[in-house]
Design an enzyme around this catalytic site. Structure first.
Site, PDB file in Angstrom:
ATOM      1  N   GLU A 226       0.863  -1.184   0.000  1.00  0.00           N
ATOM      2  CA  GLU A 226       0.000   0.000   0.000  1.00  0.00           C
ATOM      3  C   GLU A 226       0.897   1.231   0.000  1.00  0.00           C
ATOM      4  OE1 GLU A 226      -2.767  -0.126   3.304  1.00  0.00           O
ATOM      5  OE2 GLU A 226      -4.177  -1.345   2.164  1.00  0.00           O
TER       6      GLU A 226
ATOM      7  N   GLU B  78       1.692   4.762   0.834  1.00  0.00           N
ATOM      8  CA  GLU B  78       1.240   5.777   1.783  1.00  0.00           C
ATOM      9  C   GLU B  78       2.338   6.823   1.998  1.00  0.00           C
ATOM     10  OE1 GLU B  78      -0.367   4.354   5.461  1.00  0.00           O
ATOM     11  OE2 GLU B  78      -1.248   2.564   4.567  1.00  0.00           O
TER      12      GLU B  78
ATOM     13  N   GLN C 188      -5.265 -10.946   6.621  1.00  0.00           N
ATOM     14  CA  GLN C 188      -6.056  -9.808   7.105  1.00  0.00           C
ATOM     15  C   GLN C 188      -7.558 -10.084   7.038  1.00  0.00           C
ATOM     16  OE1 GLN C 188      -5.358  -6.271   4.741  1.00  0.00           O
ATOM     17  NE2 GLN C 188      -6.885  -5.060   5.829  1.00  0.00           N
TER      18      GLN C 188
ATOM     19  N   THR D 279       6.380  -3.020   7.879  1.00  0.00           N
ATOM     20  CA  THR D 279       6.043  -1.730   7.300  1.00  0.00           C
ATOM     21  C   THR D 279       7.376  -1.083   6.970  1.00  0.00           C
ATOM     22  OG1 THR D 279       4.105  -1.544   8.740  1.00  0.00           O
ATOM     23  CG2 THR D 279       4.897   0.493   7.722  1.00  0.00           C
TER      24      THR D 279
ATOM     25  N   THR E  47      -3.742   4.254   2.143  1.00  0.00           N
ATOM     26  CA  THR E  47      -3.407   4.040   0.738  1.00  0.00           C
ATOM     27  C   THR E  47      -3.819   5.219  -0.129  1.00  0.00           C
ATOM     28  OG1 THR E  47      -3.743   1.701   1.087  1.00  0.00           O
ATOM     29  CG2 THR E  47      -3.745   2.459  -1.191  1.00  0.00           C
TER      30      THR E  47
ATOM     31  N   GLU F 141      -6.737  -3.035  -5.226  1.00  0.00           N
ATOM     32  CA  GLU F 141      -7.550  -2.282  -6.187  1.00  0.00           C
ATOM     33  C   GLU F 141      -7.137  -2.578  -7.623  1.00  0.00           C
ATOM     34  OE1 GLU F 141      -8.368   1.963  -5.033  1.00  0.00           O
ATOM     35  OE2 GLU F 141      -6.977   1.414  -3.436  1.00  0.00           O
TER      36      GLU F 141
END
Lengths: 439, 439
Positions: B203, B205, B244, B261, B361, B380
């Site tokens: 993701e 970010e 998740q 992360t 995101t 996505e």
């Protein structure tokens, strides 16, 4: 038995020997490691400095472990060293031991009355994780929020429910501020309320501190995990139910929990609880999935503990009077702490010394011989606020906790003369009007 | 312009002046604070030691700020001091300044090629919080998981979605291990899978580091919060979608996110992004609640930033070839970082220096003139894995990230010659077979 006077009813018997961090009131306030017996605390940095713990520390590199503002350095040691040091401390206080007893100078410097010291956060906490492993709470909370007939999540048997908490708001403070936030209670309210929580709750939990860390990319197993646990404390997972209810879909609890988590200051070591081991409840029937093999413990493993968990409420109208309102047993935990550490590292994520894992709210079957309910939060005791709890014979009732109320947890294993307990975890609620805005 | 050679296309123009932590390869490896211009890094501990930053630090107590293994001490300073120090560094490298330029000995000691140094985690991170403030991602993720027609949560307008992350797994590592866990994908699988994730995602970010801390019990406002932000980094919120999906009801993401992360090593300060400020999108129509007043910013406040966010994929079959697969604009953030800090402190909870807040995101409307999709994750881009992404002209497709694939983020504001960018955040995925079990 000890040569030190320890009241029979004390949680801090010679069998216990917990560890904490103290500073002497009025003095310059240097923080050091300590243990507690009865109403005395013992400055372990002095015993270490005098060489009284040297043989127990033998083989472990490094400087003074107790002349430190936190217990992290000590906790990071291998479990075998931690056990030896605990035994060495106990030994110094045994009736048969004269080393410390007959050294009045050292006794005077090292032993303080509990009233003469201040307690502090025992460890720096890199990460805080909160679990939910008591089926009675899972069912009771669901019932309180959604009504009858809500089953446990389908993954209940296979994994322990958990979310990451906020390490920065974990403290040993005995007063907390009512949080403010955005609220929408459980009713079908059209309006979002903004302001102080109107549904402030407590949750009775036990927390485990990680001792020896794990390496990144290394998974524990249920049989290796216990050696990575430093010890246990009481934990109050303060919860603003109305803030939590509005914010938690879909990413989980946030501001409704992360405003304050309080813990008791004395860390009870696994060795002290060893005599009180218990088995885990059976797997729930009717759930669709088997327990994953990597989490499974042998049938006869006793990885739970029999610990009595009692909550009392002191009402703002009469602050000195304790009303017991709940008594539950920790042995209802559906996953053991070694399983929780295993679950957390199975992904490859490391555990760091001082990481804190909360058990989740301790609700259980009724405790034998007790007339109190065995529910670990107001959410269950007041059925989501719909049926306020009658508080003892005070004539007052509470749906949630009011400003000026004090919530007092106490937990112990064993019998008089040899109790291994956590002492008390006290938390008084102050008004949200004391919150400040920044310049 | 600078007397130092800075390529026109570099993210690290004189206008940028980011901060990071480096050690010189091969040397004893002491970690110090540094800035970066083009392909050079500058050891700021030496500039500070030589007194070249003294007037900028004037009035702020304390010892050396850059001769430290992290930037926490520097970040904790008031925003005005941080701004002065940034300007003083910039000034030393301006064409018109001879102080450093004409000191060949100091230049030789302080200025290194980027290839001669190692970068490290810029700050110790007490707490990590991850938000979700991009409507396009909220809608896109919902659509990918549940199908068409899933609306945003009713609280979307009134509060930023968030969960606490795991600070202990945030790193600047350029390789991550595929996590293992319990999986149940998005299908109606009867069986729970146990083992390596089969749906590994990234993701894109941006993360903000807290600088000046707040006091416990003190709430920020949107207009006071910016001064508490130290700076920004790229953040890859690696996500195992199948882990998740099974774990996150009802308490939110846990092992599916907390295994790794990664962040970029150079912290871009708010002052550097000031010229690229942008306004926020309008409130969504049709949601039932108004934005809470304490979170509201004046209509004309420009609290967003125009930042191009590009993702490239290097396939394991041809690791040196970059396939751009996404380009989005950060200015679609529905809440600004000052609003996020305000939200988090409104409860009374404190922010500590080094706390890291992820934006969520970054998915946006299509970027003008770009043909790439503007979606910030595979969830996505591949519609939940159902429609694999064609990766450029490689002839290969990806539903999720495979072992040996490398994900590369890049983000910048501004034009050639004066770019303010983050450089790259690279992450290569290694096989879960490298996970170890404990002794």
């Amino acid at each position: 038995m000890s040569w030190l006077e320890i009241p029979a009813e004390s949680h801090f018997s010679l069998n216990n020997t917990p560890l904490g961090i103290i500073s002497v009131k009025g003095a310059e306030g240097q923080r050091v490691g300590a243990t507690r017996y009865g109403d005395y605390v013992v400055d372990l940095s002095l015993l270490e400095q005098e060489g009284l713990l040297a043989s127990a520390f033998k083989g472990s590199e490094g400087g003074a472990r107790f002349n430190q503002p936190t217990l992290n350095d000590f906790a990071a040691l291998p479990a075998s060293t931690r056990s030896q040091v605990r035994l060495a401390i106990q030994q110094l206080f045994a009736s048969s031991s004269s080393t410390l007893r007959d050294n009045p100078d050292l006794r005077a410097r090292a032993i303080h009355k509990i009233s003469d010291v201040q307690v502090h956060l025992p460890l720096t906490i890199p990460d805080f994780v909160d679990y939910s492993v008591f089926p009675a709470h899972g069912l009771g909370a669901g019932r309180a929020i959604f009504g009858e007939g809500i089953p446990l999540p389908p993954s209940w048997n296979t994994l322990p429910m958990a979310y990451n908490g906020r390490a920065g708001t974990v403290s040993v403070k005995e007063e907390i501020l009512r949080p403010q936030g955005q609220t929408k209670a459980f009713s079908a309210a059209r309006e979002v309320g903004v302001g102080p929580s109107k549904a402030l709750d407590w949750e009775f939990e036990i927390g485990a501190f990680v001792g020896t860390p794990t390496e990144d990319g290394t998974a524990l197993t249920p049989s290796t995990a216990l050696s990575h646990i430093f010890g246990f404390v009481l934990l109050n997972d303060w919860s603003a139910r109305d803030i939590q209810a509005f914010e938690m879909v879909p990413l989980g609890p946030f501001n409704g929990k992360s405003f304050a988590t309080t813990i008791s200051p004395w860390v009870i070591m696994p060795d002290a609880l060893e005599p009180f081991k218990a088995s885990k409840p059976a797997l729930l029937e009717g759930t669709p999935f088997e327990q994953a093999e990597y989490l499974r413990e042998a049938q006869d493993v006793m990885s739970n503990y029999n610990i009595n968990c009692e909550t009392s409420l002191h009402l703002s109208s009469n602050p000195s009077l304790a009303h017991p309102i709940s008594l539950a047993n920790f042995a209802s935990a559906f996953f053991s702490f070694p399983q929780l550490l295993t679950y957390q590292t199975y992904s490859g994520a490391p555990l760091r010394t001082g990481d804190l894992l909360g058990s989740g709210t301790i609700s259980s079957d009724a405790v034998e011989g007790a007339s109190l309910p065995s529910k670990g939060c107001m959410l269950e005791l007041s059925q989501g606020g719909k049926v306020p709890l009658q508080v003892g014979d005070s004539g007052e009732e509470r749906a949630w906790i009011q400003d000026g109320d004090e919530v007092v947890f106490s937990a112990w294993a064993g019998e008089e003369g040899g109790k291994v307990g956590f002492g008390q975890l006290r938390g008084k609620v102050r008004s949200a009007s004391e919150l400040k805005a920044t310049e």
